[in-house]
Design a protein around this motif. Structure first.
Motif, PDB file in Angstrom:
ATOM      1  N   VAL A 106       0.840  -1.205   0.000  1.00 54.16           N
ATOM      2  CA  VAL A 106       0.000   0.000   0.000  1.00 54.16           C
ATOM      3  C   VAL A 106       0.870   1.247   0.000  1.00 54.16           C
ATOM      4  O   VAL A 106       0.670   2.169  -0.792  1.00 54.16           O
ATOM      5  CB  VAL A 106      -0.930   0.028   1.237  1.00 54.16           C
ATOM      6  CG1 VAL A 106      -1.634   1.366   1.363  1.00 54.16           C
ATOM      7  CG2 VAL A 106      -1.935  -1.084   1.175  1.00 54.16           C
ATOM      8  N   THR A 107       1.826   1.290   0.904  1.00 48.02           N
ATOM      9  CA  THR A 107       2.610   2.519   1.066  1.00 48.02           C
ATOM     10  C   THR A 107       3.521   2.779  -0.129  1.00 48.02           C
ATOM     11  O   THR A 107       3.776   3.933  -0.461  1.00 48.02           O
ATOM     12  CB  THR A 107       3.407   2.497   2.385  1.00 48.02           C
ATOM     13  OG1 THR A 107       4.255   1.352   2.423  1.00 48.02           O
ATOM     14  CG2 THR A 107       2.453   2.471   3.586  1.00 48.02           C
ATOM     15  N   ASP A 108       3.998   1.729  -0.800  1.00 46.93           N
ATOM     16  CA  ASP A 108       4.800   1.934  -2.008  1.00 46.93           C
ATOM     17  C   ASP A 108       3.963   2.575  -3.117  1.00 46.93           C
ATOM     18  O   ASP A 108       4.406   3.506  -3.787  1.00 46.93           O
ATOM     19  CB  ASP A 108       5.398   0.612  -2.505  1.00 46.93           C
ATOM     20  CG  ASP A 108       6.472   0.057  -1.587  1.00 46.93           C
ATOM     21  OD1 ASP A 108       6.901   0.768  -0.649  1.00 46.93           O
ATOM     22  OD2 ASP A 108       6.877  -1.115  -1.795  1.00 46.93           O
ATOM     23  N   ALA A 109       2.736   2.067  -3.305  1.00 45.27           N
ATOM     24  CA  ALA A 109       1.842   2.653  -4.308  1.00 45.27           C
ATOM     25  C   ALA A 109       1.486   4.092  -3.937  1.00 45.27           C
ATOM     26  O   ALA A 109       1.405   4.969  -4.804  1.00 45.27           O
ATOM     27  CB  ALA A 109       0.583   1.801  -4.459  1.00 45.27           C
ATOM     28  N   ALA A 110       1.293   4.345  -2.635  1.00 45.43           N
ATOM     29  CA  ALA A 110       0.994   5.708  -2.182  1.00 45.43           C
ATOM     30  C   ALA A 110       2.170   6.636  -2.467  1.00 45.43           C
ATOM     31  O   ALA A 110       1.984   7.789  -2.864  1.00 45.43           O
ATOM     32  CB  ALA A 110       0.653   5.716  -0.698  1.00 45.43           C
ATOM     33  N   GLY A 111       3.389   6.146  -2.275  1.00 44.64           N
ATOM     34  CA  GLY A 111       4.576   6.942  -2.568  1.00 44.64           C
ATOM     35  C   GLY A 111       4.664   7.300  -4.042  1.00 44.64           C
ATOM     36  O   GLY A 111       5.022   8.426  -4.394  1.00 44.64           O
ATOM     37  N   THR A 112       4.325   6.351  -4.897  1.00 46.35           N
ATOM     38  CA  THR A 112       4.301   6.619  -6.342  1.00 46.35           C
ATOM     39  C   THR A 112       3.259   7.683  -6.654  1.00 46.35           C
ATOM     40  O   THR A 112       3.525   8.629  -7.406  1.00 46.35           O
ATOM     41  CB  THR A 112       3.994   5.329  -7.123  1.00 46.35           C
ATOM     42  OG1 THR A 112       5.007   4.365  -6.843  1.00 46.35           O
ATOM     43  CG2 THR A 112       3.924   5.591  -8.615  1.00 46.35           C
ATOM     44  N   PHE A 124       2.906   6.014   6.487  1.00 47.21           N
ATOM     45  CA  PHE A 124       3.359   5.264   7.652  1.00 47.21           C
ATOM     46  C   PHE A 124       3.311   3.767   7.326  1.00 47.21           C
ATOM     47  O   PHE A 124       2.257   3.132   7.449  1.00 47.21           O
ATOM     48  CB  PHE A 124       2.461   5.554   8.867  1.00 47.21           C
ATOM     49  CG  PHE A 124       2.503   6.979   9.325  1.00 47.21           C
ATOM     50  CD1 PHE A 124       3.358   7.359  10.340  1.00 47.21           C
ATOM     51  CD2 PHE A 124       1.678   7.936   8.740  1.00 47.21           C
ATOM     52  CE1 PHE A 124       3.393   8.683  10.773  1.00 47.21           C
ATOM     53  CE2 PHE A 124       1.699   9.249   9.167  1.00 47.21           C
ATOM     54  CZ  PHE A 124       2.573   9.637  10.182  1.00 47.21           C
ATOM     55  N   PRO A 125       4.438   3.190   6.920  1.00 47.31           N
ATOM     56  CA  PRO A 125       4.434   1.761   6.602  1.00 47.31           C
ATOM     57  C   PRO A 125       4.460   0.898   7.864  1.00 47.31           C
ATOM     58  O   PRO A 125       5.025   1.290   8.883  1.00 47.31           O
ATOM     59  CB  PRO A 125       5.714   1.563   5.792  1.00 47.31           C
ATOM     60  CG  PRO A 125       6.581   2.721   6.125  1.00 47.31           C
ATOM     61  CD  PRO A 125       5.703   3.838   6.609  1.00 47.31           C
ATOM     62  N   ILE A 126       3.820  -0.253   7.762  1.00 47.45           N
ATOM     63  CA  ILE A 126       3.923  -1.267   8.808  1.00 47.45           C
ATOM     64  C   ILE A 126       4.455  -2.536   8.147  1.00 47.45           C
ATOM     65  O   ILE A 126       4.227  -2.770   6.960  1.00 47.45           O
ATOM     66  CB  ILE A 126       2.574  -1.542   9.515  1.00 47.45           C
ATOM     67  CG1 ILE A 126       1.502  -2.008   8.520  1.00 47.45           C
ATOM     68  CG2 ILE A 126       2.098  -0.341  10.286  1.00 47.45           C
ATOM     69  CD1 ILE A 126       0.222  -2.496   9.163  1.00 47.45           C
ATOM     70  N   THR A 127       5.175  -3.333   8.903  1.00 49.58           N
ATOM     71  CA  THR A 127       5.704  -4.580   8.345  1.00 49.58           C
ATOM     72  C   THR A 127       5.103  -5.806   9.020  1.00 49.58           C
ATOM     73  O   THR A 127       5.358  -6.924   8.594  1.00 49.58           O
ATOM     74  CB  THR A 127       7.244  -4.627   8.457  1.00 49.58           C
ATOM     75  OG1 THR A 127       7.608  -4.440   9.825  1.00 49.58           O
ATOM     76  CG2 THR A 127       7.883  -3.545   7.598  1.00 49.58           C
ATOM     77  N   GLY A 128       4.305  -5.596  10.052  1.00 50.74           N
ATOM     78  CA  GLY A 128       3.635  -6.691  10.737  1.00 50.74           C
ATOM     79  C   GLY A 128       2.409  -6.169  11.453  1.00 50.74           C
ATOM     80  O   GLY A 128       2.375  -5.005  11.868  1.00 50.74           O
ATOM     81  N   SER A 129       1.408  -7.015  11.592  1.00 47.65           N
ATOM     82  CA  SER A 129       0.149  -6.569  12.206  1.00 47.65           C
ATOM     83  C   SER A 129       0.342  -6.078  13.638  1.00 47.65           C
ATOM     84  O   SER A 129      -0.404  -5.224  14.111  1.00 47.65           O
ATOM     85  CB  SER A 129      -0.884  -7.695  12.170  1.00 47.65           C
ATOM     86  OG  SER A 129      -0.421  -8.819  12.882  1.00 47.65           O
ATOM     87  N   GLU A 130       1.384  -6.583  14.302  1.00 49.14           N
ATOM     88  CA  GLU A 130       1.632  -6.168  15.693  1.00 49.14           C
ATOM     89  C   GLU A 130       2.032  -4.696  15.788  1.00 49.14           C
ATOM     90  O   GLU A 130       1.929  -4.097  16.857  1.00 49.14           O
ATOM     91  CB  GLU A 130       2.687  -7.065  16.353  1.00 49.14           C
ATOM     92  CG  GLU A 130       4.075  -6.961  15.769  1.00 49.14           C
ATOM     93  CD  GLU A 130       4.295  -7.710  14.457  1.00 49.14           C
ATOM     94  OE1 GLU A 130       5.361  -7.484  13.842  1.00 49.14           O
ATOM     95  OE2 GLU A 130       3.436  -8.484  14.033  1.00 49.14           O
ATOM     96  N   GLN A 131       2.460  -4.095  14.703  1.00 44.61           N
ATOM     97  CA  GLN A 131       2.842  -2.674  14.693  1.00 44.61           C
ATOM     98  C   GLN A 131       1.658  -1.744  14.478  1.00 44.61           C
ATOM     99  O   GLN A 131       1.763  -0.546  14.735  1.00 44.61           O
ATOM    100  CB  GLN A 131       3.833  -2.393  13.559  1.00 44.61           C
ATOM    101  CG  GLN A 131       5.159  -3.052  13.682  1.00 44.61           C
ATOM    102  CD  GLN A 131       5.997  -2.737  12.451  1.00 44.61           C
ATOM    103  OE1 GLN A 131       5.540  -2.882  11.319  1.00 44.61           O
ATOM    104  NE2 GLN A 131       7.215  -2.291  12.670  1.00 44.61           N
TER     105      GLN A 131
END
Length: 177
Positions: A106-112, A124-131
């Motif tokens: 999601v965040t990569d597409a948003a950056g584009t 604000f990227p997340i790499t795991g649901s716990e974040q």
């Protein structure tokens, strides 16, 4: 012709309707759709017989998690700027700054998209649901007006009482997968 047996783990209900519409005139596809995001999706694939499917399709963090759980190929429904652009327009009704929260897909597409449009938003990227909870607490503390997000972030944001809009996958993104 032997049909391609596809299992889709759909992170939200309306994706099922799009999938059924896309595949209704495709006799070469035998489609099974299950609803589940992240952990729920991983739990669902643990209950299937992998021999019954040729491929699994999902999106974002769920697709990444499924790749770790099963041996059959997992195809990810990619996010595109065309998925985010309509949600960005919906955000106009909210006051304040916009935050985009989600897995890198999601965040990569948003950056584009950010490099194309003149609209300002923070990512604000997340790499795991716990974040998810802690990132959304940061977003709340910084008083963003609205959050554009993937399914897990949307679910947590709703529980926290934050203004959130779910970024859904459009017909073309789903068709490409």
């Amino acid at each position: 012709m032997i049909p391609c047996r596809i299992l889709v783990i759909a992170p939200y209900e309306s994706m099922k309707n799009i999938l059924l519409f896309i595949c209704k005139d495709r006799p070469e596809v035998r489609l099974t759709v299950m609803d589940g995001d992240l952990g729920e999706g991983a739990r669902l694939v643990q209950e299937i017989d992998e021999e019954e499917f040729d491929i699994v399709i999902s999106r974002g963090g769920t697709a990444g998690l499924l790749r770790q759980q099963i041996s059959i190929p997992v195809v990810e429904i990619s996010f595109t700027v065309y998925d985010i652009l309509p949600v960005l327009r919906l955000a106009d009704v909210f006051h304040g700054q916009i935050a985009v929260v989600g897995f890198p897909s999601v965040t990569d597409a948003a950056g584009t998209l950010q490099s194309i449009v003149s609209r300002s938003f923070d990512i604000f990227p997340i790499t795991g649901s716990e974040q998810t909870q802690s990132v959304l607490e940061t977003v709340r503390a910084q008083q963003y007006g609205v959050i554009l997000c993937d399914t897990i972030s949307y679910t947590v944001a709703q529980r926290m009482g934050l203004n959130a809009i779910l970024i859904t996958s459009g017909r073309e993104s789903i068709r490409m997968a």
